[in-house]
Scaffold this active site. Structure first.
Site, PDB file in Angstrom:
ATOM      1  N   LYS A  55      30.728 -49.047   1.188  1.00 15.73           N
ATOM      2  CA  LYS A  55      29.288 -49.195   1.014  1.00 15.73           C
ATOM      3  C   LYS A  55      28.487 -48.756   2.248  1.00 15.73           C
ATOM      4  O   LYS A  55      29.050 -48.420   3.282  1.00 15.73           O
ATOM      5  CB  LYS A  55      28.983 -50.650   0.644  1.00 15.73           C
ATOM      6  CG  LYS A  55      29.658 -51.068  -0.665  1.00 15.73           C
ATOM      7  CD  LYS A  55      29.289 -50.159  -1.817  1.00 15.73           C
ATOM      8  CE  LYS A  55      29.740 -50.651  -3.177  1.00 15.73           C
ATOM      9  NZ  LYS A  55      31.119 -50.275  -3.536  1.00 15.73           N
TER      10      LYS A  55
HETATM   11  C1  LIG Z   1      27.939 -50.867  -8.752  1.00 11.34           C
HETATM   12  C2  LIG Z   1      28.917 -51.864  -8.203  1.00 11.34           C
HETATM   13  N1  LIG Z   1      28.856 -53.138  -8.623  1.00 11.34           N
HETATM   14  C3  LIG Z   1      29.708 -54.066  -8.138  1.00 11.34           C
HETATM   15  C4  LIG Z   1      30.656 -53.764  -7.201  1.00 11.34           C
HETATM   16  C5  LIG Z   1      31.582 -54.823  -6.700  1.00 11.34           C
HETATM   17  O1  LIG Z   1      31.516 -54.974  -5.320  1.00 11.34           O
HETATM   18  P1  LIG Z   1      32.782 -55.558  -4.514  1.00 11.34           P
HETATM   19  O2  LIG Z   1      33.825 -54.518  -4.451  1.00 11.34           O
HETATM   20  O3  LIG Z   1      32.205 -55.908  -3.171  1.00 11.34           O
HETATM   21  O4  LIG Z   1      33.199 -56.772  -5.273  1.00 11.34           O
HETATM   22  C6  LIG Z   1      30.756 -52.447  -6.739  1.00 11.34           C
HETATM   23  C7  LIG Z   1      31.788 -52.083  -5.750  1.00 11.34           C
HETATM   24  O5  LIG Z   1      32.456 -51.126  -5.725  1.00 11.34           O
HETATM   25  C8  LIG Z   1      29.878 -51.465  -7.254  1.00 11.34           C
HETATM   26  O6  LIG Z   1      29.946 -50.199  -6.856  1.00 11.34           O
END
Ligand SMILES: Cc1ncc(COP(=O)(O)O)c(C=O)c1O
Length: 389
Positions: A178
């Site tokens: 991110k």
């Molecule tokens: C659009 C979106 N939503 C939710 C998530 C979930 O985040 P995390 O990997 O921190 O749980 C991601 C992560 O890749 C994402 O790109």
């Protein structure tokens, strides 16, 4: 991950040297400081830092009261975690098409709203803002809540407001891929006291009633939740990352705009709901057919330029969400929302061609991913190579 280095190393050392880096009662209180700094940056009344973007979406959904018997509308183009987060609450994800910008299509959302719709999760994918005005109009006069998934767009904007601060709640991811990162991490923001209190209780179920004074002033009754708490090491890293975020954004945007200005005389830019606001992580080009798009990507690759066709991005495309498409919501059938009697009449007839428009748009789009650290000559070199194919 864009920029990380000595500042974060020093911050981790600071947290460890405090010998007290548990979130609550710690001498450094890095998590609490980050939460305060993040909410001021975003412009929200409350912020909670937790383990992941997934944890943040679940906690926000619990905050709005989503659960068995509810439908939550998600876009067909998002990382699978968005849809899985809905299942953790016991609700059912309903999949809506993407529009020309590849964010959730308001017209399809309107078609999919039923008396069971509890919430809509617009996902600002690749930093591109969803049509927040359209969505707000679509739910006007109803009790349907909007929980923004800004996991890929921390620092992006829509009509002058930070993404994540526009709906009833907003969620972010700070995982390694991110904009800013602590390796893993996530956050919820909201202006709604009830959502905040419930998300607080849910994300820290084992400790919230034991450590510190976290329940001071909380009027929501305690209930069982999860352990999504993070340590001060995560908080310390993210405090440094947040200081860098405005500069990362400015440089992403500068490089994205320069690259687009050089490419668009020949190629067509995909539309955006707010081009000035989008984060600048991605140059999105739109082609007339999948064949044309694939030929463009192959010729770019032969000229040393990496191009991503979003259709090929695996678990970002609903057709590849195995657990959802095959309705396997939990190992134990009694815990599987797809088998809950209360959910039996909800919309869950998933088919591979249910969002044909999304698949078609994904296959006609090509991304060139932008780096904020490219010097101007690099951007010009990339543009020259793309124009030379
Ligand atoms: C659009 C979106 N939503 C939710 C998530 C979930 O985040 P995390 O990997 O921190 O749980 C991601 C992560 O890749 C994402 O790109």
């Amino acid at each position: 991950m864009y920029r990380i280095g000595q500042e974060e190393i020093d911050a981790v050392a600071r947290a460890i040297n405090s010998k007290d880096f548990f979130k609550i009662n710690g001498s450094g209180q890095e998590v609490l400081h980050f939460e305060n700094e993040w909410k001021s940056f975003v412009g929200s009344d409350y912020a909670l830092l937790m383990t992941s973007g997934y944890a943040a979406i679940v906690s926000a959904l619990i905050g709005i009261g989503a659960g068995p018997g509810d439908e939550v509308i998600v876009p067909a183009y998002t990382y699978i975690a968005t849809a899985l987060a809905v299942l953790e609450t016991g609700a059912i994800p309903v999949i809506a098409d993407a529009d020309e910008t590849l964010t959730i299509d308001v017209e399809d959302v309107k078609r999919k709203i039923t008396k069971n719709t509890k919430a809509i999760i617009p996902v600002h994918i690749q930093g591109f803002p969803s049509d927040m005005d359209g969505l707000k109009n679509a739910v006007k006069g109803t009790n349907i809540k909007i929980v923004e998934d800004a996991c890929q767009s921390a620092g992006g904007m829509y009509k002058g407001r930070l993404l994540g601060s526009i709906g009833d709640a907003g969620t972010y991811s700070f995982n390694y891929f991110k904009i800013i990162t602590a390796g893993e991490g996530g956050a919820v923001v909201t202006n709604d006291r009830k959502i905040y209190e419930r998300a607080l209780i849910y994300h820290d179920a084992g400790a919230v009633a034991f450590f510190g004074d976290q329940l001071n002033g909380i009027s929501e009754e305690l209930f069982g939740g999860r352990e999504y708490r993070v340590s001060d090491i995560t908080g310390a890293i993210l405090r440094e990352q947040l200081k860098k975020l405005p500069y990362i954004r400015a440089d992403l945007k500068k490089n994205q705009k320069l690259l687009l200005s050089l490419l668009t005389p020949k190629y067509t830019q995909a539309p955006s709901h707010d081009f000035e606001g989008d984060l600048g992580t991605t140059v999105a080009l739109r082609f007339g057919s999948e064949k044309e798009t694939r030929s463009f990507a192959e010729r770019c690759a032969a000229n040393g330029i990496g191009v991503t066709i979003p259709f090929d991005t695996g678990k970002h495309v609903y057709t590849n969400w195995t657990q959802i498409m095959e309705k396997r919501g939990a190992l134990n059938p009694s815990m599987d929302p797809y088998k809950f009697p209360v959910n039996k009449d909800l919309q869950m007839d998933y088919t591979h061609d249910m969002c044909k428009k999304t698949l078609e748009l994904l296959s006609r789009t090509a991304y060139i991913l932008v780096n904020p650290d490219w010097p101007e000559e690099t951007v010009k070199d990339i543009a020259a190579r793309v124009l030379d194919i």
